[in-house]
Each structure stands twice: as C-alpha cells, then as structure tokens.
Scaffold this active site. Sequence first.
Site, PDB file in Angstrom:
ATOM      1  N   TRP A  99       2.310  -4.075  -8.056  1.00 47.02           N
ATOM      2  CA  TRP A  99       2.999  -4.923  -7.069  1.00 47.02           C
ATOM      3  C   TRP A  99       4.284  -5.478  -7.650  1.00 47.02           C
ATOM      4  CZ3 TRP A  99       1.457  -3.502  -2.678  1.00 47.02           C
ATOM      5  CH2 TRP A  99       0.116  -3.239  -2.413  1.00 47.02           C
ATOM      6  N   ASP A 166       4.439 -14.144  -6.293  1.00 44.89           N
ATOM      7  CA  ASP A 166       3.603 -13.419  -5.348  1.00 44.89           C
ATOM      8  C   ASP A 166       2.169 -13.880  -5.610  1.00 44.89           C
ATOM      9  OD1 ASP A 166       1.975 -11.620  -4.021  1.00 44.89           O
ATOM     10  OD2 ASP A 166       2.945  -9.819  -4.805  1.00 44.89           O
ATOM     11  N   LYS A 190      -6.055 -11.301   1.755  1.00 45.40           N
ATOM     12  CA  LYS A 190      -6.929 -11.324   0.589  1.00 45.40           C
ATOM     13  C   LYS A 190      -7.801 -12.577   0.552  1.00 45.40           C
ATOM     14  CE  LYS A 190      -4.617  -7.660  -0.889  1.00 45.40           C
ATOM     15  NZ  LYS A 190      -3.278  -7.749  -1.481  1.00 45.40           N
TER      16      LYS A 190
HETATM   17  C1  LIG Z   1      -2.037  -6.724  -1.504  1.00 44.97           C
HETATM   18  C2  LIG Z   1      -0.899  -7.205  -2.315  1.00 44.97           C
HETATM   19  C3  LIG Z   1       0.436  -7.014  -1.923  1.00 44.97           C
HETATM   20  C4  LIG Z   1       0.812  -6.225  -0.691  1.00 44.97           C
HETATM   21  O1  LIG Z   1       0.591  -6.956   0.437  1.00 44.97           O
HETATM   22  P1  LIG Z   1       0.963  -6.381   1.874  1.00 44.97           P
HETATM   23  O2  LIG Z   1       0.720  -7.558   2.748  1.00 44.97           O
HETATM   24  O3  LIG Z   1       0.055  -5.212   2.137  1.00 44.97           O
HETATM   25  O4  LIG Z   1       2.387  -5.959   1.863  1.00 44.97           O
HETATM   26  C5  LIG Z   1       1.427  -7.533  -2.710  1.00 44.97           C
HETATM   27  N1  LIG Z   1       1.154  -8.207  -3.825  1.00 44.97           N
HETATM   28  C6  LIG Z   1      -0.111  -8.411  -4.249  1.00 44.97           C
HETATM   29  C7  LIG Z   1      -0.365  -9.189  -5.508  1.00 44.97           C
HETATM   30  C8  LIG Z   1      -1.173  -7.922  -3.505  1.00 44.97           C
HETATM   31  O5  LIG Z   1      -2.441  -8.122  -3.914  1.00 44.97           O
END
Ligand SMILES: *Cc1c(COP(=O)(O)O)cnc(C)c1O
Length: 356
Positions: A99, A166, A190
């Site tokens: 990511w 993030d 998540k």
């Molecule tokens: C799942 C995830 C993403 C991607 O998220 P989307 O909403 O599918 O774009 C980005 N960063 C992390 C740390 C993730 O776990």
Amino acid sequence: MKKHNFYAGPSILPQYTIENTAKAIHNFADTGLSIMEISHRSKQFIAVMDETVALFKELLNIPEGYSVLFLGGGASSQFAMIPYNILNKKAAYLNTGSWAKKAIKEAKLFGEVDVVASSEDKNFTYIPKGYTIPSDADYFHITTNNTIYGTEIREDFDIDIPLIADMSSDIFSRVLDVSKYAIIYGGAQKNLAPAGVTFVIIKNDILGKIERSIPTMLNYQTHIDKGSMFNTPPCLPIYAALQTLNWLKNNGGVEAMEKINLEKAGMLYNEIDRNKLFKGTVEKEDRSIMNICFIMNEEYKHLETDFFEFASSKGMIGIKGHRSVGGFRASTYNAMPKESIQALIDVMKEFESMKA
Ligand SMILES: *Cc1c(COP(=O)(O)O)cnc(C)c1O
C-alpha cells in the site's frame, strides 16, 4: 456451525451494525422508506451525517481545526488526492509494503518523492527505524498498519513536518493523538463499515498552499466547505459506520477496544510462538494487532493445505495469507470476539496434536 470471520477486508463488522443497517434498509428513521432510496438532502439523512462526524470526532478525541470527511474512491484515491492537494516540491514516504508503494507511485506524479527508508529488502517483515526525515519536505507519509504483511506502527510520531497516515486497517484500534497528524485517511471496509466510504481526517490549515489547480471533486476544500455533501455521499456505508461508532461508544470507546485488541493479539501470537507447527513472519516488536500473519515451520511446510482445509472444516473463514506472504493471516479487527480467537487457537492446538 459457527463461522469465524478472519477476512482482511471487507471484513467482520459488529452484529449491532449489521442488524441496525438491515432495519434501516427496510424502514429508515420511521420514514417508511429504505435508507437506500431517500434523498441525502433529507433532514433524516443530514442528521445521520452530522451524528457520524460528531461521533467520529468524539471517539478519536479530534481537536479543533480538523475536518472529518466521508468520500468515495477508497483509500487508493487518497494516494493521489493527498499529493494533488499538498505536494508542492517534495514529499517524504516510508515504504513499509504494497500500500505504501502504491501511495509512492501516485505521489511521483506530482513532485519529487524521497523514500526515506524501506523494508522491502526483507519482504516488509519489519518497520524501518533510525531514518532521517528531510525538513524541507512538504509532508511525511506512513502506513500505520500493513494489512498484507502484518506489521504496525503503534506510535504517534513527533516530527517537524506534517505527518500523514494511511490508517485503513487500524483506525479505532488504539488510542490516537490526532494532533500529531495533518491527515489520517482510510477505506472504511476494514474496521468500520462496508466498502464504499473513505474517511479523511484533515487539518484545515494544511490546505491552500499550492499553485496548481485541482479538479473540484479532488479538492479537499470542496468537501470541507460542503460537509461531504458536495455530491451524493455513500449514504448506506455512512449509516453503517454510524452504527459501528455507536457500538464502539457503547463498548467503552477506543481505549477499551485497544485493551481487548492487545489481549486478543497476544493470545494468538502466544500460540503461534508456542505451537511446534507454526511461526510468525515479522519482527516481534513490529507485530500488528490487527493482521496476524504466520506460516508453517520448514519441516511442516507440506501440511499447509491440510491445515487450511482442517481449519476451514472447523468454521475458520478467510485465514489464507496474502499471495505475497503465503501461509496464513488472521485479521482480528475490533468486531472480532475473543471467542473466535480462542476457536482458532483450539484448531491450531488440535492440528498440532494430530501431526507433530
Ligand atoms: C485495504 C487498504 C488500502 C486500499 O483501500 P481501498 O479502499 O480498497 O482503496 C489501502 N491501504 C491500506 C493500509 C489498506 O489496508
């Protein structure tokens, strides 16, 4: 048979969230209409948006001067939206996994990117430390929880330039000092809501410092000015997020959640370390409390498929590791009860007694 949902995302949600959302799909706020078919400009939905923002701020103790936005596009869109809005010349990034790499790729479209440290040399099994953050960078970007590899930064860095994180897979998992960050963002699927909504916590005064023009929908200021209602927001996921936030509050808030999360992760890591068949994949000090990765010890590698099938037959769902790590991954988000962790541990013990 009871199913134990260890999926990494979309992933387990509180039963409370699912039931209340199901009710609102049939009859939202006594309107006799579904939440899916009511105007986002209705007073009932505006109340949902207001409450969600307020509770989000309350539970994370977000100080004055920050906005909370609910947008579309996923965390992946934020990879580009952040540099679009605030990268002038140079940005610093910490490369801790897939990511982070995707975020770095997008930032390069907007300016110079200084990757201050990377753990790619060891397949992202640790969090780099002891690096220097350039003081002339516009911001420093980190991925606090590396969902795929199972490493986590559980500390709020004190640095001299704006810090951006993030937190897709660990938001609301621990007590956070939001004042240390300029932006915190993530996909909600998540630990908060079904897929479709992206949260952004943004310090208002970080904006307005760049020259380039930004398309309206990609400009944070648009969404701040309109309270995430410039265009149609993802109403249903936002409603579900509100239920999760209520559930969190009813269960003691983030502080209580952190305590339980540490306990749950501790139980499973203890078993991974104790069990002759398995071992963890990352440095112990960097272990995630949200995504717990483990593999079979070398001499038992041939039993991987057997274990997967055995665990599946006992109701363990979604424990296959990401293809870039292999083995197994148990995601233990807030909604995951301790009983499910214990059930997985029991399965690991039972398999050990059969095979080792
Ligand atoms: C799942 C995830 C993403 C991607 O998220 P989307 O909403 O599918 O774009 C980005 N960063 C992390 C740390 C993730 O776990």
